[in-house]
Design an enzyme around this catalytic site. Structure first.
Site, PDB file in Angstrom:
ATOM      1  N   TRP A   1       0.834  -1.213   0.000  1.00 55.01           N
ATOM      2  CA  TRP A   1       0.000   0.000   0.000  1.00 55.01           C
ATOM      3  C   TRP A   1       0.861   1.252   0.000  1.00 55.01           C
ATOM      4  CZ3 TRP A   1      -1.536   3.068   4.744  1.00 55.01           C
ATOM      5  CH2 TRP A   1      -0.568   2.951   5.749  1.00 55.01           C
ATOM      6  N   ASP A   2       2.151   1.088   0.275  1.00 54.26           N
ATOM      7  CA  ASP A   2       3.086   2.213   0.258  1.00 54.26           C
ATOM      8  C   ASP A   2       2.892   3.033  -1.018  1.00 54.26           C
ATOM      9  OD1 ASP A   2       3.954   0.097   1.934  1.00 54.26           O
ATOM     10  OD2 ASP A   2       6.021   0.820   1.929  1.00 54.26           O
TER      11      ASP A   2
ATOM     12  N   GLU B   1       0.771  -1.901  12.554  1.00 60.62           N
ATOM     13  CA  GLU B   1       1.002  -3.353  12.627  1.00 60.62           C
ATOM     14  C   GLU B   1       1.264  -3.852  14.049  1.00 60.62           C
ATOM     15  OE1 GLU B   1       3.986  -4.339   9.695  1.00 60.62           O
ATOM     16  OE2 GLU B   1       2.528  -4.110   8.067  1.00 60.62           O
TER      17      GLU B   1
ATOM     18  N   LYS C   1       2.983   1.280  16.107  1.00 59.21           N
ATOM     19  CA  LYS C   1       4.189   1.272  15.282  1.00 59.21           C
ATOM     20  C   LYS C   1       4.229   2.501  14.371  1.00 59.21           C
ATOM     21  CE  LYS C   1       6.333  -1.804  11.805  1.00 59.21           C
ATOM     22  NZ  LYS C   1       6.061  -2.872  10.833  1.00 59.21           N
ATOM     23  N   GLN C   2       3.030   2.954  13.965  1.00 62.86           N
ATOM     24  CA  GLN C   2       2.981   3.981  12.917  1.00 62.86           C
ATOM     25  C   GLN C   2       1.632   4.680  12.939  1.00 62.86           C
ATOM     26  OE1 GLN C   2       3.022   0.180  10.554  1.00 62.86           O
ATOM     27  NE2 GLN C   2       2.692   1.662   8.896  1.00 62.86           N
TER      28      GLN C   2
HETATM   29  C1  BGC Z   1       5.084  -1.133   7.609  1.00 60.38           C
HETATM   30  C2  BGC Z   1       4.043  -1.257   6.529  1.00 60.38           C
HETATM   31  C3  BGC Z   1       4.700  -1.117   5.179  1.00 60.38           C
HETATM   32  C4  BGC Z   1       5.851  -2.088   5.020  1.00 60.38           C
HETATM   33  C5  BGC Z   1       6.615  -1.904   3.731  1.00 60.38           C
HETATM   34  C6  BGC Z   1       6.180  -2.146   7.359  1.00 60.38           C
HETATM   35  O1  BGC Z   1       7.170  -2.001   8.320  1.00 60.38           O
HETATM   36  O2  BGC Z   1       4.529  -1.340   8.883  1.00 60.38           O
HETATM   37  O3  BGC Z   1       3.065  -0.260   6.707  1.00 60.38           O
HETATM   38  O4  BGC Z   1       3.779  -1.320   4.175  1.00 60.38           O
HETATM   39  O5  BGC Z   1       6.749  -1.902   6.085  1.00 60.38           O
HETATM   40  O6  BGC Z   1       7.190  -0.641   3.663  1.00 60.38           O
END
Ligand code: BGC
Length: 757
Positions: A357-358, A487, A599-600
Site C-alpha cells: 500500500w506504500d 502493525e 508502530k505507525q
Molecule cells: C510497515 C508497513 C509497510 C511495510 C513496507 C512495514 O514495516 O509497517 O506499513 O507497508 O513496512 O514498507
C-alpha cells in the site's frame, strides 16, 4: 557544497553496504546497487535488479491453514555486468589492499551520473589515477553505461583489464528474526540458458528462473581506446581480458555498455526475442555514443526536475536530503503498467521487491502532482492484477468482489504472516482512495471508464461481504477481524482507519457508478455485464457507508484506534531500553499487541487523508493522545505526524518530523538502509513539504494554507493539477502562487479564493 550532489569523501569499509544502497542507480525497470566495478569481496552485496523479475517457491509453514498464501515471490540479483577488474603487473587493484591516496564518490542528482575518482598505490608502490562514471539511462530502460578511465601515475608497464559479466550470483541477505529482510532460496534459482561471444567486445548471457520461467538477458559491449591483446574469458565471469602496454601519464579509457532485457513469457524457449532486443539496444547505444547518451540523461532529468524539484532555502542538508529522495523515487518507479514501486525500490533485496500500500498512500501523490502519467501507470498496475485480487477474494471465501494482496509482485498474496499481511484489508480502500485522488487531479475519464470504476466496484463489493450490520452496535456496519495500518495492533475489530477509508471507498464507488451511467451508457452496460453488477448493489454500498461504525470515546473525546485499544494498558515506555526499538525485533507480536502502543500513524493518517471529515479540535485531541503512544518503528510514520503537526499549527514539531524523515536513508537512521531505500518515507518527505508546510489539500479544487519553519528563508514547489502547472514560493512574509500554464484556475489560499490567470 553543491546541494545537488551526494558526496562520499572517504572510503570506509564498514559503510560499504549502506553506500551501495545510497549510490544505487535505476530507471524504474533496471536497478544497480552502487557496488564497485572491481568488487569488494564478501563485504559487498552485488545487486542488479529488473523490476518485477522474481523467482517463486512454496512458503514453508510449520502449521498451515486454509487460504494461507501459497508461494513467496522474491526479486532476484541478476548477473553482474558492472564487473571490471584491473591488474597492474601481477597485482590486483582492490580497495582492500594497497593505499588509497585520495578518494571521492559523487552522485550528481541533476545529471544522473555517478562518479568515482581515486588515486591508489599498490603494495609494490605503483600508483594509478582512476575515474569511473556510471549511468543507468532513464531514456533507454534496458541500458546502463560505465566509463572507466585509468592513468598510471608513476610507471610504464603491462596492465590487464578484465571486463565481463559475473554470473556467480549471491542471492540473499537473509537474517533470522527480521521480517524486513528477504527469505532464502534453497538451491540455484537462475540457470544459464545461453552465452555468446562476439568479436573482442560483445558478450551475451541469458539466465532462466527455475520456477517462474522468466528469462533475463544480460549483454555488454566493451570499447577500449588503447591497443590491446584480447582474450575471451569463459568461466563464472564471461568477458574479455585486455593486455595493455600502459605508459605513465597516459590515460586508458574503457567504455562499457550494459543491457538487461527480461522476458516474462515462460513459454518462449530459448529467449530469442530478448537476445535480439539486447543486441539491438547495444547497437543503438553504441551508435548514439557516450556524449549523446549522457546528454539524453541530463535532458530527461532536467525535465523531471523542472516540475518535481523542491527548493529549501536556508538548510543545505535538508535541501540535499529531499532532492536525493525524489531522485530515488524516479529511479524506483515502474512505468509500464505491469510493474510498480517496491518498498525498497530497485536498490536491494529487502522486502523481496514487493509492492505494498506504500504506493497508493505514500508514493503516488508525488507522481500524481508532478508526473501524472506515471501515477496512471501505477494505477493501471492495480487494474492489471485485478483478476488476481478477485481470485484472492474467492480464496478468502468472499463470493463477490476483489481483495488486493497485502504484498506481492504479480498480484498473488505473498505475505506469510497473515496478522500483519492479508488482514490489512485496508489496502483495498487505499487503492480506491488513490483512484479518487487521481480522478480529482486529472479528470481522466478514459481511465475511469476503462479501469477505475471497475476497481471501485470490486473493492466496494468486498467491504459489503467483509463487514456486517451488527445489532449490538445499533445495526451499524462493522468490519471485524482486520489489521489497520498500525502493525502493532493485530486482528482488531473496527479499526477506525479501515472503517473510515472503506466508507470512502463505498461512497466513491456509488458516485462513480452513477457518473458512468450518465456519462457513457454503453460503457456502463459493458461494465455491468462484465462484472454482473446488479442495480441494487450501489444502494447496498450507500447503506453500508451511511451506517459505517466509527468508534468514539466520549469520555476522552477521542477516536479509539479500534474497539479494544482503550481497554488495554499503556506500554511501559519508561522501562523499555532504547535498544529495544524497533519493538518488532525484540518482542513477540502478542506481547506488543496487548498494550496501547503503535508502530505507525493509523487513525491520524485517516484524519490527514480525509481531512475535511474531522473538526480541528478532534484532530488536536487525537494527535495529543496518539503521539506519545507511537514508536515510529515503521518509516511510514514520521512524515504523517509531521503533516498533521503542520496542519494543527505546531510548525516546530512539523519541522522536527520533516528533518528526521528527509535524511532517513542518507543518515541510515533506521539502521537497515543496507537492504534498500525506504521509498514510502522518501515520498512522505515530498508530502511533508507540499501537504505539510504548503498545506495543500486537493479534493474538488486546490487549497493551500502555507506555514514556514523558523529555520528556513523560503521554500518552493510546483504542482500539476487538472492540466495546469502551479508554482508556489513561501517566505516568512508572503506566499506567491504563479500559474505557469495558460488556462486560468481558481485556488484557495488561506481560505480565500484566488483566481490565477
Ligand atoms: C510497515 C508497513 C509497510 C511495510 C513496507 C512495514 O514495516 O509497517 O506499513 O507497508 O513496512 O514498507
Amino acid at each position: 557544497m553543491d546541494n545537488w550532489q551526494i558526496v562520499e569523501q572517504d572510503f570506509r569499509l564498514e559503510e560499504a553496504l549502506v553506500n551501495e544502497t545510497l549510490f544505487a542507480l535505476g530507471n524504474g525497470y533496471l536497478g544497480m546497487r552502487g557496488t564497485f566495478e572491481e568488487g569488494l569481496g564478501p563485504a559487498a552485496l552485488e545487486g542488479v535488479y529488473i523490476n518485477g523479475f522474481y523467482e517463486s517457491a512454496p512458503i514453508i509453514y510449520g502449521e498451515k491453514f486454509q487460504a494461507f498464501a501459497e508461494n513467496k515471490q522474491t526479486i532476484l540479483n541478476l548477473a553482474n555486468a558492472k564487473l571490471i577488474r584491473l591488474r597492474i603487473g601481477d597485482e590486483e587493484f582492490s580497495l582492500l589492499s594497497g593505499k588509497l591516496l585520495s578518494y571521492q564518490r559523487l552522485l550528481d542528482l541533476r545529471t544522473g551520473v555517478l562518479r568515482r575518482s581515486l588515486q591508489w598505490e599498490s603494495p609494490q608502490g605503483k600508483q594509478i589515477q582512476l575515474e569511473v562514471e556510471r549511468l543507468v539511462l532513464h531514456t533507454r530502460r534496458h541500458v546502463a553505461l560505465i566509463r572507466y578511465r585509468l592513468t598510471p601515475l608513476n610507471f610504464d608497464g603491462p596492465l590487464t583489464l578484465l571486463s565481463g559479466i559475473d554470473c556467480a550470483i549471491r542471492q540473499s541477505e537473509h537474517a533470522e528474526n527480521d521480517p524486513r529482510l528477504g527469505t532464502n532460496f534453497s538451491g540455484k534459482v537462475l540457470r544459464l540458458q545461453h552465452k555468446s561471444f562476439l568479436g573482442q567486445a560483445v558478450v551475451m548471457v541469458a539466465h532462466r528462473t527455475v520456477t517462474t520461467g522468466f528469462t533475463a538477458v544480460c549483454g555488454i559491449r566493451n570499447v577500449l581506446d588503447a591497443p590491446a591483446a584480447c582474450q575471451a574469458v569463459d568461466n563464472d565471469v564471461m568477458g574479455f581480458k585486455y593486455q595493455i602496454a600502459a605508459r605513465c601519464g597516459q590515460p586508458v579509457t574503457l567504455d562499457k555498455i550494459m543491457v538487461y532485457v527480461a522476458s516474462f513469457d515462460a513459454k518462449a524457449e530459448p529467449a530469442v526475442a530478448s537476445i535480439q532486443t539486447a543486441e539491438d539496444e547495444l547497437d543503438a547505444a553504441a551508435a548514439a555514443g557516450w556524449s549523446a547518451l549522457v546528454a539524453e540523461q541530463r535532458d530527461y532529468l532536467a525535465d523531471f526536475w523542472d516540475s518535481a524539484d523542491i527548493l529549501i532555502e536556508g538548510d543545505d542538508a535538508l535541501q540535499r536530503g529531499i532532492r536525493f529522495n525524489l531522485f530515488h523515487l524516479l529511479q524506483a518507479v515502474g512505468r509500464d503498467e505491469r510493474t510498480n514501486i517496491a518498498a525498497k525500490g530497485l536498490t536491494g533485496l529487502g522486502y523481496e521487491g514487493h509492492y505494498f500500500w506504500d504506493t497508493e498512500v505514500y508514493v503516488l501523490p508525488f507522481f500524481l502532482y508532478t508526473r501524472p502519467e506515471i501515477s496512471r501507470d501505477l494505477l493501471r498496475y492495480r487494474y492489471h492484477i485485478l483478476d488476481k485480487a478477485r481470485q484472492r477474494a474467492r480464496q478468502m471465501s468472499h463470493p463477490r468482489g476483489a481483495l488486493y494482496s497485502w504484498r506481492s509482485i504479480n498480484g498473488e498474496e505473498c505475505s506469510a504472516n497473515f496478522p500483519t499481511g492479508t488482514a490489512q484489508y485496508h489496502i483495498n480502500a487505499d487503492v480506491a482512495f488513490a483512484i479518487r485522488r487521481y480522478y480529482d487531479a486529472t479528470g481522466d475519464a478514459d481511465f475511469m471508464k476503462s479501469c477505475g470504476v471497475e476497481i471501485l466496484c470490486e473493492t466496494a463489493r468486498l467491504w459489503l461481504d467483509a463487514g456486517d450490520f451488527i445489532p449490538s452496535r445499533g445495526g451499524q456496519f462493522c468490519i471485524n477481524g482486520v489489521t489497520g495500518p498500525d502493525e502493532y495492533q493485530i486482528l482488531v475489530n473496527n479499526n477506525a482507519y479501515t472503517n473510515l477509508m472503506a466508507r470512502e471507498n463505498l461512497r466513491f464507488a456509488v458516485q462513480m457508478v452513477s457518473w458512468l451511467r450518465q456519462a457513457d451508457a454503453a460503457a456502463y452496460h459493458a461494465l455491468a455485464e462484465k462484472i454482473a453488477l446488479q442495480d441494487a448493489e450501489p444502494d447496498a454500498w450507500r447503506e453500508a457507508a451511511e451506517k459505517m461504525y466509527v468508534p468514539y470515546d466520549a469520555e476522552r473525546g477521542i477516536i479509539p484506534q479500534d474497539d479494544a485499544f482503550l481497554s488495554k494498558a499503556v506500554w511501559d515506555f519508561a522501562h523499555t531500553p532504547r535498544d529495544h526499538y524497533p519493538l518488532l525485533l525484540h518482542y513477540h507480536p502478542l506481547i506488543v499487541t496487548r498494550y496501547q502502543v503503535c508502530k505507525q500513524a493509523d487513525l491520524l493518517l485517516a484524519e490527514f487523508l480525509l481531512h475535511d471529515q474531522f473538526e480541528r479540535a478532534q484532530k488536536l485531541r487525537d494527535f495529543a493522545y496518539y503521539e506519545p503512544l507511537t514508536t515510529h518503528d515503521s518509516s511510514l510514520s514520521g512524515a504523517i505526524f509531521g503533516i498533521l503537526a503542520a496542519e494543527l499549527g505546531d510548525v516546530d514539531k512539523a519541522y522536527r518530523y520533516f528533518a528526521e524523515t528527509a535524511t532517513l536513508d542518507l543518515e541510515n537512521k533506521h539502521g537497515n538502509t543496507r537492504a534498500g531505500i525506504h521509498a514510502a518515507n522518501m515520498a512522505g518527505t515530498w508530502q511533508g513539504i507540499v501537504f505539510g508546510f504548503g498545506g495543500m489539500r486537493a479534493h474538488d479544487g486546490l487549497s493551500f494554507n502555507p506555514t514556514i519553519p523558523a529555520q528556513w528563508r523560503a521554500y518552493a514547489f510546483k504542482v500539476r493539477y487538472r492540466g495546469r502547472l502551479l508554482a508556489l514560493r513561501v517566505t516568512p512574509d508572503e506566499t506567491r502562487i504563479e500559474l505557469l500554464s495558460s488556462e486560468a484556475i481558481e485556488v484557495r489560499l488561506n481560505g480565500v479564493p484566488v483566481r490565477l490567470d
